[in-house]
Design an enzyme around this catalytic site. Structure first.
Site, PDB file in Angstrom:
ATOM      1  CG  ASP A  12      -1.719   1.216   1.385  1.00 26.88           C
ATOM      2  OD1 ASP A  12      -2.479   1.544   0.464  1.00 26.88           O
ATOM      3  OD2 ASP A  12      -1.582   1.887   2.427  1.00 26.88           O
ATOM      4  CG  ASP A  14      -1.742   7.365  -0.059  1.00 23.61           C
ATOM      5  OD1 ASP A  14      -0.888   8.225  -0.301  1.00 23.61           O
ATOM      6  OD2 ASP A  14      -2.527   6.913  -0.914  1.00 23.61           O
ATOM      7  CG  ASP A 171      -2.071   2.566   6.276  1.00 24.90           C
ATOM      8  OD1 ASP A 171      -2.631   3.559   6.784  1.00 24.90           O
ATOM      9  OD2 ASP A 171      -2.244   2.221   5.096  1.00 24.90           O
TER      10      ASP A 171
END
Length: 230
Positions: A12, A14, A171
């Site tokens: 991922d 961001d 995240d």
């Protein structure tokens, strides 16, 4: 065969590779203020961590009666975001170390993000990560965003690997759920500490409850090399 065998890594962007959430927050806050006059707080923003920009804007359009199309809103958000992102988007040091080590070991890698393709390309280029990460896919290119597995499955297809051989670094809870739905292993580094107990993280192969402050490239590399749960 390398230490990591057939393992491929899907990252991922961001909140995982780069600390871009403050930029998205400022861009979103300004957009909502202009279109709706609403106040938008950091706590509000935390609700949308891990959800694609397209889906977030579609929700706001319905909820607040914004007359602009989702495509127009996405273009507006991207413009605001990139103005901020090009000025400063820090890469998490241990994540950069991880990417460099995996690249040197010849491990296939791809970025799979809810951001637009233009934003992903700009961030990778601006941070120099494009030297190691040349394959990426945006949620805008697949039918469904996270927590659906589409973007991760698309990344595996681009790399020419089986989903079962992929390890996702995420995240956010929707991303961890998407990894599970794709049949991929997951290393979780929660951006929002309070989300660490989300059930979506329960199946993670490795969970850094303290987020990036706790994450180390070596711990992640050890798990990738072991190829088994801990």
């Amino acid at each position: 065969m390398s230490t990591f065998g057939r393992t491929a890594v899907v990252l991922d962007l961001d909140g995982t590779l780069v600390d871009s959430e403050p930029n998205y927050y400022e861009a979103s806050r300004a957009l909502l203020a202009d279109f709706t006059g609403r106040e938008y707080t950091w706590a509000d923003n935390e609700q949308y961590v891990g959800i694609s920009s397209h889906e977030t804007l579609a929700l706001w359009k319905r909820e607040y009666g914004i007359p602009a199309s989702v495509a127009e809103l996405l273009a507006d958000l991207d413009r605001r975001y990139l103005e901020l992102a090009r000025a400063r988007t820090p890469v998490y040091p241990e994540m950069r170390k991880l990417v460099e080590r995996l690249h040197d070991a010849g491990v296939p890698m791809a970025v799979a993000s809810g951001s637009s393709r233009a934003a992903i390309g700009a961030i990778l280029a601006g941070t120099g990560l494009d030297a190691q990460l040349t394959t990426f896919v945006s949620a805008e290119e697949v039918p469904r965003g996270k927590p659906a597995p589409d973007v991760f499955l698309a990344a595996a297809a681009l790399l020419g690997v089986e989903p079962a051989d992929c390890v996702v670094f995420e995240d956010a809870a929707p991303g961890a759920a998407a990894a599970h739905a794709a049949g991929m292993r997951c290393v979780a580094i929660p951006y929002v500490a309070a989300h660490a107990d989300d059930p979506a993280f329960a199946g993670a192969e490795l969970l850094f409850r303290g987020g990036q402050e706790e994450f180390t490239a070596q711990a992640a590399l050890d798990v990738l090399a072991a190829g088994r749960g801990r």
